[in-house]
Design a protein around this motif. Structure first.
Motif, mmCIF file in Angstrom:
data_model
loop_
_atom_site.group_PDB
_atom_site.id
_atom_site.type_symbol
_atom_site.label_atom_id
_atom_site.label_comp_id
_atom_site.label_asym_id
_atom_site.label_seq_id
_atom_site.Cartn_x
_atom_site.Cartn_y
_atom_site.Cartn_z
ATOM 1 N N ILE A 56 0.831 -1.196 0.000
ATOM 2 C CA ILE A 56 0.000 0.000 0.000
ATOM 3 C C ILE A 56 0.873 1.256 0.000
ATOM 4 O O ILE A 56 1.800 1.384 0.798
ATOM 5 C CB ILE A 56 -0.927 0.016 1.230
ATOM 6 N N SER A 57 0.562 2.155 -0.899
ATOM 7 C CA SER A 57 1.252 3.441 -0.957
ATOM 8 C C SER A 57 0.220 4.509 -1.321
ATOM 9 O O SER A 57 -0.939 4.203 -1.611
ATOM 10 C CB SER A 57 2.387 3.416 -1.981
ATOM 11 N N HIS A 60 -3.974 7.407 -0.464
ATOM 12 C CA HIS A 60 -4.811 6.669 0.470
ATOM 13 C C HIS A 60 -5.467 7.650 1.426
ATOM 14 O O HIS A 60 -5.104 8.834 1.480
ATOM 15 C CB HIS A 60 -3.992 5.635 1.236
ATOM 16 N N PRO A 67 -6.414 2.484 0.781
ATOM 17 C CA PRO A 67 -5.842 2.926 -0.500
ATOM 18 C C PRO A 67 -6.925 3.303 -1.496
ATOM 19 O O PRO A 67 -7.949 2.632 -1.613
ATOM 20 C CB PRO A 67 -5.056 1.688 -0.958
ATOM 21 N N ARG A 96 -1.878 3.342 9.166
ATOM 22 C CA ARG A 96 -1.164 2.952 7.960
ATOM 23 C C ARG A 96 -0.941 1.442 8.015
ATOM 24 O O ARG A 96 -0.792 0.861 9.091
ATOM 25 C CB ARG A 96 0.178 3.685 7.847
ATOM 26 N N VAL A 100 -2.062 -5.195 1.431
ATOM 27 C CA VAL A 100 -3.461 -5.637 1.412
ATOM 28 C C VAL A 100 -3.540 -7.096 1.852
ATOM 29 O O VAL A 100 -2.728 -7.930 1.427
ATOM 30 C CB VAL A 100 -4.058 -5.486 0.000
ATOM 31 N N SER A 255 -1.055 -5.733 7.721
ATOM 32 C CA SER A 255 -1.946 -5.876 6.571
ATOM 33 C C SER A 255 -3.298 -5.267 6.887
ATOM 34 O O SER A 255 -3.604 -4.961 8.046
ATOM 35 C CB SER A 255 -2.113 -7.361 6.214
ATOM 36 N N VAL A 258 -9.154 -4.739 2.376
ATOM 37 C CA VAL A 258 -9.583 -3.626 1.531
ATOM 38 C C VAL A 258 -10.834 -4.056 0.788
ATOM 39 O O VAL A 258 -10.805 -4.996 -0.015
ATOM 40 C CB VAL A 258 -8.496 -3.214 0.522
#
Length: 271
Positions: A56-57, A60, A67, A96, A100, A255, A258
């Motif tokens: 994930i980046s 978001h 995200p 954060r 995923v 993790s 999502v």
């Protein structure tokens, strides 16, 4: 003479340790944390598994870290908030996560959580440090894991979140207190419960360890957990910490699940 010998041994130790590590790699080659094929260095994923993990980046959600599929503004804005957090702001400040939680990462998480893969903790801590860099900027951050009840800890033999917290503390130089929070009642597994059921399941389940009560007031807390699903567990932990006087509570998880969240579901969630 003893001091001189000790000094020489101290100077040699890094070289000896490096040599022993290379020898161990020859005898027991490092393997991918996920699939087990040989890799170049310990604590790494093979190229195939690395490509399969949904790291994930940005972009978001600025609050929960969900995200987004694409940059909604086109200018790289970092203060966008998802609909669920707008409908019901979480009890923590920011969250954060590293990657995923899906079919590709499930074995990685479950192996660490239930399969005695404690050897993964140092590598996971490095990933957490990168994903949560913005949460670790302040030097007074106290790293606190989501606790297990003592009976579950006895059965599992270790708290995976505490292992992550301790490794992250060693890596970043931040204080980690693995027993600051305690789980005062044994809650059933969250698996299979709705968002509302998860929130009800952990309601009032946590407390501040009396031995650590003086560490919470005005503190900046970073909660560590392995999986973020609805946020019910970390939300209840955050509620407990805020009631005890914590100045800020952020969350960092290995993790996260999502999936689209409707506003009705958001209203059921406790953070």
């Amino acid at each position: 003479m003893f001091h001189t010998a000790s000094t020489r041994l101290g100077d040699m130790w890094p070289h000896l340790r490096s040599g022993m590590a290379r020898l161990l790699d020859l005898v027991l080659p490092p393997r991918c944390l996920c699939c087990g094929v040989e890799v170049g260095v310990a604590g790494a994923l093979c190229p195939t598994c690395w490509q399969g993990i949904g790291f994930i980046s940005a972009p978001h959600c600025a609050r929960c870290g969900l995200p987004f599929d694409y940059d909604l503004t086109g200018d790289g804005a970092t203060n966008l908030v998802c609909g669920a957090c707008l409908a019901r702001p979480p009890l923590f400040d920011r969250c954060r996560s590293v990657f995923v939680y899906d079919n590709a990462s499930r074995s990685l998480v479950l192996g660490f959580k239930h399969g005695d893969r404690t050897d993964c903790a140092p590598a996971f801590a490095q990933w957490l440090a990168r994903a949560g860099a913005v949460l670790l900027l302040e030097s007074d951050v106290i790293i606190v894991p989501v606790p297990l009840h003592r009976w579950r800890l006895l059965k599992r033999r270790y708290n995976q979140s505490a292992l992550l917290a301790l490794e992250l503390g060693r890596l970043t130089g931040r204080t980690a207190i693995p027993d600051l929070l305690i789980r005062r009642r044994a809650t059933p597994s969250q698996g299979g419960l709705t968002a509302k059921g998860r929130a009800r399941n952990v309601q009032s389940a946590f407390a501040i360890n009396p031995r650590c009560a003086g560490r919470v007031k005005d503190a900046r807390i970073l909660l560590i957990d392995d999986v973020f699903t609805t946020g019910a567990t970390v939300g209840e932990c955050a509620r407990t910490l805020r009631r005890a006087g914590a100045r800020a509570v952020d969350v960092l998880t290995l993790s996260r699940v999502v999936k689209p969240v409707t506003l009705e579901e958001a209203g059921e969630q406790a953070g």
